[in-house]
Write a protein that holds these residues in place. Structure first.
Motif, short mmCIF file in Angstrom:
data_model
loop_
_atom_site.label_atom_id
_atom_site.label_comp_id
_atom_site.label_asym_id
_atom_site.label_seq_id
_atom_site.Cartn_x
_atom_site.Cartn_y
_atom_site.Cartn_z
N GLN A 3 40.21 19.67 85.83
CA GLN A 3 41.86 20.05 85.21
C GLN A 3 42.53 19.18 84.93
OE1 GLN A 3 43.25 23.04 88.32
NE2 GLN A 3 42.14 24.18 87.57
N GLN A 4 42.88 19.90 83.96
CA GLN A 4 43.68 18.34 83.38
C GLN A 4 45.17 18.69 83.69
OE1 GLN A 4 43.57 18.82 78.83
NE2 GLN A 4 42.21 17.61 79.03
N LYS A 5 45.67 17.56 84.30
CA LYS A 5 47.59 18.12 84.65
C LYS A 5 48.18 17.98 83.72
CE LYS A 5 47.22 15.77 89.08
NZ LYS A 5 48.80 14.74 90.06
N MET A 6 49.18 18.58 83.83
CA MET A 6 50.68 18.89 82.12
C MET A 6 51.26 17.02 83.13
SD MET A 6 52.28 22.70 83.18
CE MET A 6 51.77 23.89 81.69
N PRO A 7 51.37 16.79 81.73
CA PRO A 7 52.60 16.14 81.92
C PRO A 7 53.48 16.37 82.17
CG PRO A 7 51.79 16.77 79.68
CD PRO A 7 51.15 17.48 80.53
N PRO A 8 54.51 15.18 82.75
CA PRO A 8 56.02 15.85 84.22
C PRO A 8 56.79 16.26 83.35
CG PRO A 8 54.91 13.86 84.58
CD PRO A 8 54.48 13.88 82.87
N ALA A 9 56.58 16.07 82.17
CA ALA A 9 58.79 16.32 81.23
C ALA A 9 57.96 17.65 80.67
CB ALA A 9 57.99 15.38 79.18
N VAL A 10 56.49 18.23 80.52
CA VAL A 10 56.55 20.29 80.14
C VAL A 10 56.70 20.51 81.77
CG1 VAL A 10 54.68 21.24 79.51
CG2 VAL A 10 54.59 19.57 78.23
N LEU A 11 56.41 19.47 82.64
CA LEU A 11 56.70 20.91 84.31
C LEU A 11 58.08 20.80 84.09
CD1 LEU A 11 55.14 21.86 86.64
CD2 LEU A 11 54.90 19.91 87.50
N ARG A 12 58.79 20.05 83.95
CA ARG A 12 59.92 19.63 84.26
C ARG A 12 60.42 20.92 83.19
NH1 ARG A 12 61.27 13.24 84.15
NH2 ARG A 12 60.80 12.99 86.23
N LEU A 13 60.26 21.05 82.33
CA LEU A 13 60.93 22.02 80.97
C LEU A 13 60.63 23.72 81.98
CD1 LEU A 13 62.15 22.59 78.59
CD2 LEU A 13 60.45 22.61 77.53
N LEU A 14 59.25 23.74 81.60
CA LEU A 14 58.97 24.49 82.04
C LEU A 14 60.14 25.87 83.69
CD1 LEU A 14 55.25 24.68 81.45
CD2 LEU A 14 57.21 26.15 80.77
N VAL A 15 59.99 24.31 84.11
CA VAL A 15 60.40 25.12 85.97
C VAL A 15 61.94 25.45 85.64
CG1 VAL A 15 60.93 24.29 88.24
CG2 VAL A 15 58.82 24.14 87.63
N ILE A 16 63.13 23.71 84.44
CA ILE A 16 64.00 23.84 84.72
C ILE A 16 64.36 25.19 83.70
CG2 ILE A 16 65.85 21.85 84.07
CD1 ILE A 16 64.46 19.39 84.78
N PHE A 17 63.84 25.05 82.94
CA PHE A 17 64.15 26.28 81.84
C PHE A 17 64.49 27.54 82.46
CE2 PHE A 17 63.95 29.35 78.55
CZ PHE A 17 65.18 28.58 77.22
N PRO A 18 64.01 28.16 82.97
CA PRO A 18 64.38 29.27 83.81
C PRO A 18 64.70 29.49 84.92
CG PRO A 18 62.32 28.94 84.08
CD PRO A 18 62.43 28.08 83.61
#
Length: 76
Positions: A3-18
């Motif tokens: 599986q491809q890992k998500m870039p940390p910046a995208v992961l942060r955005l998906l967690v911090i935005f909500p």
């Protein structure tokens, strides 16, 4: 299959935005309750709105704490 890992910046955005949206919702609830205090009290629905605030505030704070802890540990 790897599986491809998500870039940390995208992961942060998906967690911090909500989490930010939960703080915006909490602020809106507090403003709503303070501006409509008398009406909510007279219709006996003030307790329900205060329960919403009492549940959302610790949930948002705990989520923020866990996000900060994961970022400091290097997981995000």
């Amino acid at each position: 299959m790897s599986q491809q890992k998500m870039p940390p910046a995208v992961l942060r955005l998906l967690v911090i935005f909500p989490n930010v949206l939960s703080y915006v919702l909490l602020g809106g609830l507090i403003i709503y309750v303070t501006t409509n205090y008398e009406v909510l009290k007279s219709t006996e629905s003030l307790k329900v709105w205060l329960i919403f605030i009492a549940v959302l505030a610790p949930a948002a704070a705990f989520t923020t704490y866990s996000i900060v802890k994961k970022i400091r540990a290097g997981l995000m």
